[in-house]
Scaffold this motif. Sequence first.
Motif, PDB file in Angstrom:
ATOM      1  N   PRO A 157     -35.749  15.023 -70.459  1.00 15.51           N
ATOM      2  CA  PRO A 157     -36.922  14.252 -70.860  1.00 15.51           C
ATOM      3  C   PRO A 157     -38.241  14.778 -70.298  1.00 15.51           C
ATOM      4  O   PRO A 157     -38.338  15.144 -69.118  1.00 15.51           O
ATOM      5  CB  PRO A 157     -36.613  12.851 -70.310  1.00 15.51           C
ATOM      6  N   ALA A 158     -39.246  14.822 -71.165  1.00 15.67           N
ATOM      7  CA  ALA A 158     -40.593  15.162 -70.725  1.00 15.67           C
ATOM      8  C   ALA A 158     -41.095  14.056 -69.803  1.00 15.67           C
ATOM      9  O   ALA A 158     -40.707  12.889 -69.944  1.00 15.67           O
ATOM     10  CB  ALA A 158     -41.512  15.307 -71.932  1.00 15.67           C
ATOM     11  N   PRO A 159     -41.935  14.377 -68.822  1.00 16.32           N
ATOM     12  CA  PRO A 159     -42.461  13.338 -67.930  1.00 16.32           C
ATOM     13  C   PRO A 159     -43.131  12.217 -68.714  1.00 16.32           C
ATOM     14  O   PRO A 159     -43.815  12.472 -69.714  1.00 16.32           O
ATOM     15  CB  PRO A 159     -43.480  14.108 -67.069  1.00 16.32           C
ATOM     16  N   ALA A 160     -42.935  10.995 -68.280  1.00 20.78           N
ATOM     17  CA  ALA A 160     -43.547   9.856 -68.965  1.00 20.78           C
ATOM     18  C   ALA A 160     -45.064   9.934 -68.930  1.00 20.78           C
ATOM     19  O   ALA A 160     -45.741   9.504 -69.869  1.00 20.78           O
ATOM     20  CB  ALA A 160     -43.073   8.552 -68.329  1.00 20.78           C
ATOM     21  N   THR A 161     -45.600  10.504 -67.849  1.00 19.57           N
ATOM     22  CA  THR A 161     -47.053  10.594 -67.670  1.00 19.57           C
ATOM     23  C   THR A 161     -47.398  11.930 -67.034  1.00 19.57           C
ATOM     24  O   THR A 161     -46.657  12.434 -66.184  1.00 19.57           O
ATOM     25  CB  THR A 161     -47.565   9.456 -66.772  1.00 19.57           C
ATOM     26  N   LEU A 162     -48.519  12.495 -67.448  1.00 11.45           N
ATOM     27  CA  LEU A 162     -49.027  13.730 -66.850  1.00 11.45           C
ATOM     28  C   LEU A 162     -50.422  13.512 -66.281  1.00 11.45           C
ATOM     29  O   LEU A 162     -51.165  12.634 -66.727  1.00 11.45           O
ATOM     30  CB  LEU A 162     -49.085  14.855 -67.880  1.00 11.45           C
ATOM     31  N   SER A 163     -50.760  14.319 -65.284  1.00 13.14           N
ATOM     32  CA  SER A 163     -52.102  14.345 -64.706  1.00 13.14           C
ATOM     33  C   SER A 163     -52.663  15.748 -64.810  1.00 13.14           C
ATOM     34  O   SER A 163     -51.943  16.707 -65.088  1.00 13.14           O
ATOM     35  CB  SER A 163     -52.069  13.915 -63.228  1.00 13.14           C
ATOM     36  N   LEU A 164     -53.963  15.854 -64.548  1.00 16.25           N
ATOM     37  CA  LEU A 164     -54.640  17.148 -64.462  1.00 16.25           C
ATOM     38  C   LEU A 164     -55.242  17.281 -63.068  1.00 16.25           C
ATOM     39  O   LEU A 164     -55.810  16.318 -62.534  1.00 16.25           O
ATOM     40  CB  LEU A 164     -55.744  17.257 -65.518  1.00 16.25           C
ATOM     41  N   TYR A 165     -55.101  18.465 -62.468  1.00 16.62           N
ATOM     42  CA  TYR A 165     -55.601  18.728 -61.124  1.00 16.62           C
ATOM     43  C   TYR A 165     -56.606  19.866 -61.163  1.00 16.62           C
ATOM     44  O   TYR A 165     -56.372  20.881 -61.828  1.00 16.62           O
ATOM     45  CB  TYR A 165     -54.453  19.130 -60.187  1.00 16.62           C
ATOM     46  N   SER A 166     -57.696  19.719 -60.438  1.00 18.54           N
ATOM     47  CA  SER A 166     -58.671  20.807 -60.367  1.00 18.54           C
ATOM     48  C   SER A 166     -58.132  21.922 -59.486  1.00 18.54           C
ATOM     49  O   SER A 166     -57.436  21.682 -58.493  1.00 18.54           O
ATOM     50  CB  SER A 166     -60.004  20.296 -59.807  1.00 18.54           C
ATOM     51  N   THR A 167     -58.446  23.155 -59.855  1.00 17.13           N
ATOM     52  CA  THR A 167     -58.050  24.325 -59.069  1.00 17.13           C
ATOM     53  C   THR A 167     -59.010  25.456 -59.374  1.00 17.13           C
ATOM     54  O   THR A 167     -59.996  25.293 -60.113  1.00 17.13           O
ATOM     55  CB  THR A 167     -56.588  24.729 -59.375  1.00 17.13           C
ATOM     56  N   ASN A 168     -58.748  26.619 -58.763  1.00 16.11           N
ATOM     57  CA  ASN A 168     -59.569  27.800 -59.023  1.00 16.11           C
ATOM     58  C   ASN A 168     -58.695  29.030 -58.824  1.00 16.11           C
ATOM     59  O   ASN A 168     -57.483  28.977 -58.958  1.00 16.11           O
ATOM     60  CB  ASN A 168     -60.808  27.815 -58.115  1.00 16.11           C
ATOM     61  N   ARG A 169     -59.312  30.142 -58.473  1.00 12.96           N
ATOM     62  CA  ARG A 169     -58.543  31.390 -58.333  1.00 12.96           C
ATOM     63  C   ARG A 169     -57.538  31.342 -57.191  1.00 12.96           C
ATOM     64  O   ARG A 169     -56.603  32.141 -57.140  1.00 12.96           O
ATOM     65  CB  ARG A 169     -59.502  32.578 -58.133  1.00 12.96           C
ATOM     66  N   THR A 170     -57.709  30.407 -56.243  1.00 13.64           N
ATOM     67  CA  THR A 170     -56.767  30.316 -55.119  1.00 13.64           C
ATOM     68  C   THR A 170     -55.450  29.669 -55.540  1.00 13.64           C
ATOM     69  O   THR A 170     -54.471  29.721 -54.793  1.00 13.64           O
ATOM     70  CB  THR A 170     -57.359  29.490 -53.963  1.00 13.64           C
ATOM     71  N   ASN A 171     -55.438  29.022 -56.692  1.00 12.71           N
ATOM     72  CA  ASN A 171     -54.250  28.304 -57.177  1.00 12.71           C
ATOM     73  C   ASN A 171     -53.786  27.219 -56.213  1.00 12.71           C
ATOM     74  O   ASN A 171     -52.589  26.957 -56.075  1.00 12.71           O
ATOM     75  CB  ASN A 171     -53.107  29.277 -57.479  1.00 12.71           C
ATOM     76  N   VAL A 172     -54.745  26.574 -55.573  1.00 11.46           N
ATOM     77  CA  VAL A 172     -54.475  25.400 -54.748  1.00 11.46           C
ATOM     78  C   VAL A 172     -54.824  24.162 -55.573  1.00 11.46           C
ATOM     79  O   VAL A 172     -55.954  24.046 -56.056  1.00 11.46           O
ATOM     80  CB  VAL A 172     -55.304  25.418 -53.449  1.00 11.46           C
TER      81      VAL A 172
END
Length: 449
Positions: free
Chosen positions: A350-365
């Motif tokens: 099953p696909a996750p019931a809910t997704l979020s978006l997280y800010s990042t940059n070239r560091t991939n943090v």
Amino acid sequence: MQFLSKNAILRNKITLFLCCCLALASCEDPNELGVGLVDDNIAGRFTDTLTVNVSTVYLDSVATSGQSTMLVGQFSAPYSGTLESNSLFQLGLGSAWTVAADATYDSLQLVVPLSGYYYGDTTQAQTLEFYRLTSDIQARRLSPYFFNEEPASVFYTDNALYNISRTDAAPEPFSSFTFTPRPVSQDTLAIPLSDELGQEWLDLKKAGDSRLADATNFLNYFKGLKVASTEGSAVLGYALAGARVRLYYSETVDGTLTARTKDFTVTNSNLQYNQIETDLEGTPLEGVTRSGGEVPAEQTGNVSVTQAGAGLMIKLEFPYLNDLSSQLTPDLINRAVLVVEPLSNTTQYPAPATLSLYSTNRTNVPFRPLLLNPLDANSPALTAAYQETSNRYEFNLTPYIIDQLKTENTRGNALFLAPPVATYIQSVSRLVVGGPQSVKLRLYYTTIK
């Protein structure tokens, strides 16, 4: 009616000309914009051909301790390989305990409730193995200096344990148990453990040994348990609060043989953690490594994966936002919608019931989740629910895109796509997307002639 100055009219005509020069496939659809036209000089337009670069990133670690849930099991799935989850925890001596000299051992059991969480095929029998820890569970202390440990990551926690943390354990299990799970029933399992261990504990107690008389001495003597799975096709959740090792014994009371129990409950729940790793060998993601930077979907069979717990995340980049900002006035954007569609034939896991978006940059943090209201620090995170009928997620990215267009340099700015923080560290759900064709940024904007 408010009239425009000659300079404003000139600016609007320049804006219109530049908009027409964009390499965008546009169509007029004012109804989708949700605005009425003032006159024939204003047009609503729409495009979903803005470039979105899609890739996979493997985070170096994810904090999994102190979540009150033990995740144990394994499963193999197309595109994401084999995931294994083990759980480690300490046992405490508990309250004062006395036994009669004639006490006799009966049995030793791990009593643990199912939390109701599961992921994978629970129709297959699962085998659990139990290992005795040979070293102390030790949390990792983060440096207070960002340039050393980068604690700004939303998945880093000071004084915590991580999915890749290691605690030494005996090479061979002292017990094993095979069963067919019924996770939805939230049964409480009573799992037989080693009679040899149970007899040892009772003998030590009867002998007045300090290891069974003092909490610290007991922890030094029995450092904890590791629970792993060697067979099965699912990861199950167990409620930490109800977990205990129960010693059953009998003793004579007033001439009658009486059954007794002693519970050794989980101590210091903050030191319980789940080891969660995935083996990508033989999958399209085989070349994706921890802290190795993003790997474009074009190099992974045109798929990208986010896997909760294990550290896989989907990275989204919008490389031409700077170019767009020089051609389209941000204030003319009415709506920006990010549409994400799971790859067909992958939602049997099953696909996750809910997704979020997280800010990042070239560091991939992964710094922080985007907020529903970017101007309110207390706003809940921006999320999107899985729409089963249309097989998609939809995010309202209007504030984010407008902000990026107003930012002088957005090079390197990007977003991570993954389940919300609490879900990501307490589950193993995954999402597979089919590269850029599964991710579209729909832009609705107004032009003035």
